[in-house]
Structure formats: structure tokens, C-alpha cells
Design a protein around this motif. Sequence first.
Motif, PDB file in Angstrom:
ATOM      1  N   VAL A 238      11.394  34.909  20.478  1.00  0.00           N
ATOM      2  CA  VAL A 238      10.687  34.590  21.721  1.00  0.00           C
ATOM      3  C   VAL A 238      11.656  34.053  22.761  1.00  0.00           C
ATOM      4  CG1 VAL A 238       8.941  33.092  22.749  1.00  0.00           C
ATOM      5  CG2 VAL A 238       8.485  34.208  20.572  1.00  0.00           C
ATOM      6  N   LEU A 239      12.512  33.098  22.373  1.00  0.00           N
ATOM      7  CA  LEU A 239      13.487  32.548  23.321  1.00  0.00           C
ATOM      8  C   LEU A 239      14.463  33.620  23.802  1.00  0.00           C
ATOM      9  CD1 LEU A 239      14.466  29.014  21.985  1.00  0.00           C
ATOM     10  CD2 LEU A 239      13.188  29.582  24.034  1.00  0.00           C
ATOM     11  N   SER A 240      14.818  34.548  22.928  1.00  0.00           N
ATOM     12  CA  SER A 240      15.726  35.623  23.313  1.00  0.00           C
ATOM     13  C   SER A 240      15.107  36.502  24.396  1.00  0.00           C
ATOM     14  CB  SER A 240      16.078  36.469  22.084  1.00  0.00           C
ATOM     15  OG  SER A 240      16.915  37.541  22.438  1.00  0.00           O
ATOM     16  N   VAL A 241      13.856  36.914  24.200  1.00  0.00           N
ATOM     17  CA  VAL A 241      13.186  37.743  25.207  1.00  0.00           C
ATOM     18  C   VAL A 241      13.037  36.993  26.521  1.00  0.00           C
ATOM     19  CG1 VAL A 241      11.096  39.016  25.760  1.00  0.00           C
ATOM     20  CG2 VAL A 241      11.947  39.028  23.439  1.00  0.00           C
ATOM     21  N   VAL A 242      12.639  35.725  26.431  1.00  0.00           N
ATOM     22  CA  VAL A 242      12.454  34.920  27.641  1.00  0.00           C
ATOM     23  C   VAL A 242      13.767  34.777  28.401  1.00  0.00           C
ATOM     24  CG1 VAL A 242      11.929  32.591  28.475  1.00  0.00           C
ATOM     25  CG2 VAL A 242      10.445  33.677  26.782  1.00  0.00           C
ATOM     26  N   THR A 243      14.859  34.489  27.686  1.00  0.00           N
ATOM     27  CA  THR A 243      16.166  34.357  28.341  1.00  0.00           C
ATOM     28  C   THR A 243      16.592  35.665  28.976  1.00  0.00           C
ATOM     29  OG1 THR A 243      16.809  32.701  26.686  1.00  0.00           O
ATOM     30  CG2 THR A 243      18.568  33.690  27.988  1.00  0.00           C
ATOM     31  N   CYS A 244      16.409  36.771  28.274  1.00  0.00           N
ATOM     32  CA  CYS A 244      16.747  38.091  28.816  1.00  0.00           C
ATOM     33  C   CYS A 244      15.943  38.368  30.083  1.00  0.00           C
ATOM     34  CB  CYS A 244      16.478  39.155  27.757  1.00  0.00           C
ATOM     35  SG  CYS A 244      16.881  40.843  28.257  1.00  0.00           S
ATOM     36  N   GLY A 245      14.643  38.063  30.061  1.00  0.00           N
ATOM     37  CA  GLY A 245      13.809  38.278  31.238  1.00  0.00           C
ATOM     38  C   GLY A 245      14.209  37.403  32.404  1.00  0.00           C
ATOM     39  N   LEU A 246      14.588  36.138  32.114  1.00  0.00           N
ATOM     40  CA  LEU A 246      15.026  35.248  33.191  1.00  0.00           C
ATOM     41  C   LEU A 246      16.309  35.762  33.849  1.00  0.00           C
ATOM     42  CD1 LEU A 246      14.402  31.701  31.650  1.00  0.00           C
ATOM     43  CD2 LEU A 246      13.252  32.690  33.637  1.00  0.00           C
ATOM     44  N   VAL A 247      17.257  36.221  33.029  1.00  0.00           N
ATOM     45  CA  VAL A 247      18.511  36.757  33.580  1.00  0.00           C
ATOM     46  C   VAL A 247      18.221  37.942  34.492  1.00  0.00           C
ATOM     47  CG1 VAL A 247      20.666  37.959  32.993  1.00  0.00           C
ATOM     48  CG2 VAL A 247      19.947  35.939  31.678  1.00  0.00           C
ATOM     49  N   LEU A 248      17.375  38.844  34.022  1.00  0.00           N
ATOM     50  CA  LEU A 248      17.059  40.028  34.819  1.00  0.00           C
ATOM     51  C   LEU A 248      16.269  39.648  36.067  1.00  0.00           C
ATOM     52  CD1 LEU A 248      17.455  43.084  34.752  1.00  0.00           C
ATOM     53  CD2 LEU A 248      15.210  43.278  33.687  1.00  0.00           C
ATOM     54  N   GLY A 249      15.363  38.690  35.937  1.00  0.00           N
ATOM     55  CA  GLY A 249      14.580  38.265  37.093  1.00  0.00           C
ATOM     56  C   GLY A 249      15.434  37.617  38.166  1.00  0.00           C
ATOM     57  N   ILE A 250      16.422  36.827  37.748  1.00  0.00           N
ATOM     58  CA  ILE A 250      17.304  36.166  38.712  1.00  0.00           C
ATOM     59  C   ILE A 250      18.198  37.171  39.425  1.00  0.00           C
ATOM     60  CG2 ILE A 250      19.229  34.538  38.923  1.00  0.00           C
ATOM     61  CD1 ILE A 250      17.974  32.997  36.547  1.00  0.00           C
TER      62      ILE A 250
END
Length: 526
Positions: A238-250
Amino acid sequence: MTNVEFFHYLLLLICGAGALTWLADRIAIPPAVVLLFGGCVIAIAGKRVPQTDPDLLLAAIMPPLLMSSSFYTAWKEFRGELGTIVSLVLGAVTFTTVAVAVTVHTVNPALPWAACFTLGAIVSPPDAVAAKAILQRYPLPARLVAVLEGESLVNDASGLLLYQMAVSAALAATITFASATGLFFELILIGIIVGLLCGHVMCWALPRLGEPMLGIVVTFVMAWASYGIAEAVGGSGVLSVVTCGLVLGIRQHRVFSADLRIKAKATWEAVVFILDALVFIMIGLVLHEILARVNHESAVVMAGLRVALPATAAAIVARLVWVLAAVWLPSRLRARRSGGEAWSFAEAIVMGWAGMRGVVSLAAAIALPENFPGRDVIVFSTFLLIIATLVVQGGSLAPLIRWLKLRPAARHTMSEHEARAHSFGAALDAAKDMAKQGPHIPRATLDRLIAEYKVRVTANKGAHLTGGLRIEERAQLLRMELELVGVTRGALLDLHRNGRVDDAVLHRIESELDFEEMRLIRLLEP
């Protein structure tokens, strides 16, 4: 049930989800609640209900939903409220676990302490999918939304750690404080590192693919890959997906082309709608399996009710107490001592009340070993608690917000109109600079460029009527317009980077610029 029958069954579920969502909008009830009840009705009345695998729910459905939520997370608000989020992720989860365990054991002294703590750990973290499904319908202050969504996205590590400790204790496995601490940081660090790597790989790959459809496929594949890789190497998926999404969102504003952003948004919205609906229907379908087990032992039903009722009350009250004592009160004291913005009482109440549980808790309960003490009671109690929080808390959230008169805070950033004026002003300045570059740019072209709507009419009508010179003049005009769109986009991103424009205004104006850029590129095509 054959594979073809299962496929037809899945199509019927999707159609039913659409109908139930439409009904929920008409009767002003959160769709998650209506979908949950729809799944329960199917589970009770249906004779052929496919078995729901919680691991499949987590591995196949959760990653895209988490990726979508984290992609649109307001990063500045998330970072600014990181202290509050950490307090909820660590403190509230632990406090709720203890409160539920003590309350359940007091009411049911025959249930072992390890089983009570396991139930507390299972139901302690709010669910990201449930939080998003409920909260996105209500206009709330931006920082409150950032805290609630951010907490639900990253709190699985603390809940999972407590869960594993309780299960190990119940099965007489050896676990020490040092090993528990190491496991906790292992889950977090590995999950974040894998997510960062996947996010940066995606940011590198997307601009080089060229074809938007390939880019969209990569975003979905990376959501599943980041989850699976992290789980395979011992981290939090879960943390991996969230971190990946945050990087892409930023980094999306620099990485995504206009074409990719427009098509990806439409595709993701459709897929997320379907997956979101299926999650809540499938939670309801799990009731079929639970009833099939407890029917063999009717005492489990009464035992489940005796456990679920105090557990639900303890989970709700514990979160409210923690938010008021550890978030609201300290913020008031800090505001008096050193200034700053404190949490209002209305915000604290909504923060404490918005603690819906969902599929992660249910999957953890079903994943308990068959020989775990009180397993059937825990699974049944968890299911009842999920329904109670979604129905009671999710269903009453809108009346509570209206009663507290909670509204989005006044803007401290530019309004949408101010941001447009500033961004397009930068493009206008660039157009004036073009006029100073030399006589190679006809004055008439610049006049038409400034009078945009007049240009669109005259240029399209006369493009193929006045020969090659007119066509080249029009192409030059379109290239200049395209350049000014880039200038406008750059000015808008500078405003956002400097904190003068919030995420909502940025996304809205950027969407308009994307469509404008696509229009100009299409007109320039031979």
C-alpha cells in the motif's frame, strides 16, 4: 461456476453497481452505503455467489484505487499537515487497538486477550477507499481533506504491524520489541523505496513512449507492479503504491503531455468508478461465505453480535477521544502560545467521525489462520463493524457537516480568475515581445493573435481560399499561439510552485490549456 459464467456474473455486478449508484444520487445517500447493502442482499438471496478472495481484492483492485487517490492528493497540504497525519497513523491506530481490545475483553472475558488485540488491530486503521468514496461528495476545508485522505493512505503499516504482533502472540510465536520495531521500519522503508523507484521509472518512461495509449497502460501496470514488488520483498504494498502515485502526481505537470493527461484522466475515471463500486459490492458478497460458516454454529452469530457492538462503539469513541485530546487541544494551545492556525472544534469532530473501515480490515480478518482462537467470531464481528461504520458514520457525515456549518476555508491563494489573468498576462507579454523581434512577423498576424476569437473565425474560413501564402501565415500564427500556451502553462506552474495557486485551480486551468494545446496541434497537422 465456469469462467464464462463468472464473467457474465461480473458484468451483471457492474450493471447493478451503475444502477445502485444512480439510485444513491437520487435519494442523497452515499453510494458506498447503497452498494454495500446491494452486495448483502445478493449474498443473502443469491444461490450461486462466487467465492470472494480477499487477497485478490488487495492485489487486483486496491492498487489502481490507491494510485488514483494519491495521484490527486494535494501534496502541499499533505506535507503541511504531516504532523497531524503521523499522530493519527501511529497514535490513533495504537490507541484504537488498545481501546477495542480492552472493551471487547471486558464484555467477553472468555475471548483470549490475543484475539481481542487482533480484532483491535484489524479494525483500527480507516480504509483509503472508503474514506475517498465518502469524503469526495462533501465540500470540506482543504487541509481537513488532506489529513483524512493522507491518513487513510499511509496507516496500513502501523495497523499491519499490530496485527502481526497479535497473531504471533495468539499462536505462541516469539516476537520481541526489537523484532517488532524492525518489522515496522522494514515495512515502511521498503515500501517507500520501491514506490520511489517505480514512480521515477514511470516519470522517465512516459515522455519517451510518445503514444498516449501506451502511457495509460504503463500507469495501470505500474500501480500493480509497485504493489506486487513491495509485497514480494517484504515491504508495504500500500505504501509503495501511494508513494509511486505521489511522485507521479507531483511531477505530472512536467511529465505528462496534454494528450496523455486528457485521455488518461477520462480512462482512469471510468476504471476507478467500476472498481470503486465493485469493492463495496464484494464486501457485501463476503456475507455469503460468513453465513455459510456460522450457520453450522448458530452460537457464533450471538457471540459475533456481543463482540461487534462493543468493538464498534470503542472504535468510534476512541478515535474521537484521540482527535480531541491529541490533535485539537494541542493545536489550540500552540495557537495561543505562538500563533498559527488551530483546528476548529467542527473540524476536529468531522475528523474524528470520518473513520470508516473497509476492504483492508475485512481482508486481514479473513486471512487469519484456520486454527486462530475465535476466528469465526472475529471475521463476523469485523464484517458487522465495517457495515456499522460505513452506514452510521458514512451515512451521517453529510448531516453532521451541515449541522456544524463546516465550509471550505477562505482562500489564502489566488482565485481562479486571478490565476487566469496572471497566466494569460504572461502570454500577452510574450506576444508583445514577438512584435519587437523584427519585421518577419506581419503586424496583421499579431493583431489577429491578440483578438483570438476573430482569428479563429477568419483563419479557418480563409485558410484554403487564398493560396499557399495564406496557409503559411496561418501556420505561423498557430505555432505562435502554441508557444504562448506554453508560456501560460509555465507562468501557472510558477504560481503553484510559489504557493500562490492551490491544486484545484491548477488542475482546472491546466485542463483548459491541455485542450487548447491539442486543438492547436491538430490544426497544425498536415
